[in-house]
Structure formats: structure tokens, C-alpha cells
Write an enzyme that holds these catalytic residues in place. Sequence first.
Site, short mmCIF file in Angstrom:
data_model
loop_
_atom_site.label_atom_id
_atom_site.label_comp_id
_atom_site.label_asym_id
_atom_site.label_seq_id
_atom_site.Cartn_x
_atom_site.Cartn_y
_atom_site.Cartn_z
N ASP A 1 0.04 5.03 1.00
CA ASP A 1 -0.17 5.98 1.97
C ASP A 1 -0.20 5.45 3.35
O ASP A 1 -0.41 4.42 3.79
CB ASP A 1 -1.59 6.80 1.96
CG ASP A 1 -1.75 7.47 0.80
OD1 ASP A 1 -0.90 8.34 0.56
OD2 ASP A 1 -2.67 7.27 0.20
N ASP B 1 1.03 -1.21 -0.24
CA ASP B 1 0.04 0.08 0.07
C ASP B 1 0.89 1.23 -0.02
O ASP B 1 2.03 1.18 0.41
CB ASP B 1 -0.73 0.00 1.11
CG ASP B 1 -1.68 1.27 1.39
OD1 ASP B 1 -2.48 1.52 0.28
OD2 ASP B 1 -1.67 1.91 2.41
#
Length: 246
Positions: A19, A17
Site C-alpha cells: 500500500d 511494501d
Amino acid sequence: MERLAPSLTDVRAVVFDTDGVITDSARVHAAAWKEAFDAFLEAHPPEDPEQRRPFDVQDDYLRFVDGRSRLDGAAAFLASRAVETSDDTVRAVAAAKEELFTRRLREHGVEAFPGTVRLVRALRRAGLPVAAASASRHAGELLTRAGVRDLFDVLVDGGEAARLGLPGKPEPDLFRTAADRLGVRADRAAVVEDALAGVEAGKRGGFALVVGVDRAASGDSADRLRRHGADIVVRDLAELLGEEST
């Protein structure tokens, strides 16, 4: 020379991922969401005074918006405050957040987490392909501004997800698409996530390993990641590295 932890030795690819995992941008997202939601709650206060409390950048962010698309996140939080909203209202709040986030990003920039960069480089040295995935349309810009875009073989961002019609997390389609583009089946790949919806997506997708990153490191945050599907939880991804013996 750094070696990979035993938990990573059986996987053939890793999907990260963006963020809060690769870039320290979750705090920028959270601040933008807070400004947008607090303004909305002030202008349209719920009937129950308790539901008028300001957006919490830790608890509310993790529970309702972290890892989700802007529209899904806006709808989830507003529903949690018993606010009756239309699609237009959800889109307006999401658009306000987008404007605030873009302004903050371009004024202050963003950095990559050193521990994540170390892990990605170790994975590449070991010959494992790596992908970045994000529900955000800003993922490419974030990675470029942080100086790490060239470390990832594949990027699947929010714009690509919209083009392909991929459902948002906790559905696993975003991560599975990234693994497919690396040429590795989900059951031979790992997912690395800091969001509850994200670790749940990794588990639903049948990934061989789901790593939860507990950036909050407070209260029951680690346990919540495990309950949603994380096989292991670390505070920093450098914990998945060790020194080669000589």
C-alpha cells in the site's frame, strides 16, 4: 534500457511494501479509516473537546495506522485520542474499516504506481528477485487488480503473517520472512516503504538498504522517514533509475 541507481547495485533482493509503494491504495485505506474513526468519535466523544477533532487522512494516517495491522492501527489511533477502549471496541472499529475499504476497493479499483512498475521490471532484468509484503490481507487482491501480481516472486500478506504469528511493524518479521523466501539474507537485501513503522521495521531488521517513499511530500514528511530509519528518501521510485550509457 534503464539502469539501477548505485544505491541498489550491492543488494541481492528487494522487498516492497504494497500500500502506497506498489499500489495507489493508501488513499483508499485512509478514506476508509477516516469514515470509521469519525463515526466512532461522534458516537463516543472524548472528554477533551480537542480530542474530538476528525481523523486527519495525512498526519493521523501516517502516525498511527499506515503500515500497521488493522487491530494495531485502530488501537494506536484510539489511544492517541485518550479513548478508553476494550478489545471488543478495537475489533469493532477495525471491522468497520475493513467493510468500508472492501466496498471502496471493489467499486473503484486501484492502480499501480508507474515508477514502481518500472523499477521492479528493471530489477528483474538485472536478475534480482523481488517480493511484495503487506500487513493487509487484501495485498494479493490489490496486486491482481492492479495487474502486477506476476511481477513479484514472493508475496507475504496479512493472512500469511497471522498464520505464522508474525508481530506487526515496526517489528521486522514480515520483511525478514519475505527476504528468507527469496533466499537472501536481510543484510544483502533492500526494503522499500512509505510508512514510518515500515522504515523502522527495515532498520530494525538489519536490511542493507531502507528506501523511504515520501508520497506526502509535505512539511517534514521526508525528515520523519529518515528519523525512523530510511537511508534514502525519494518521492517516486523512478528516481532510482537512469538510462544506460551507449
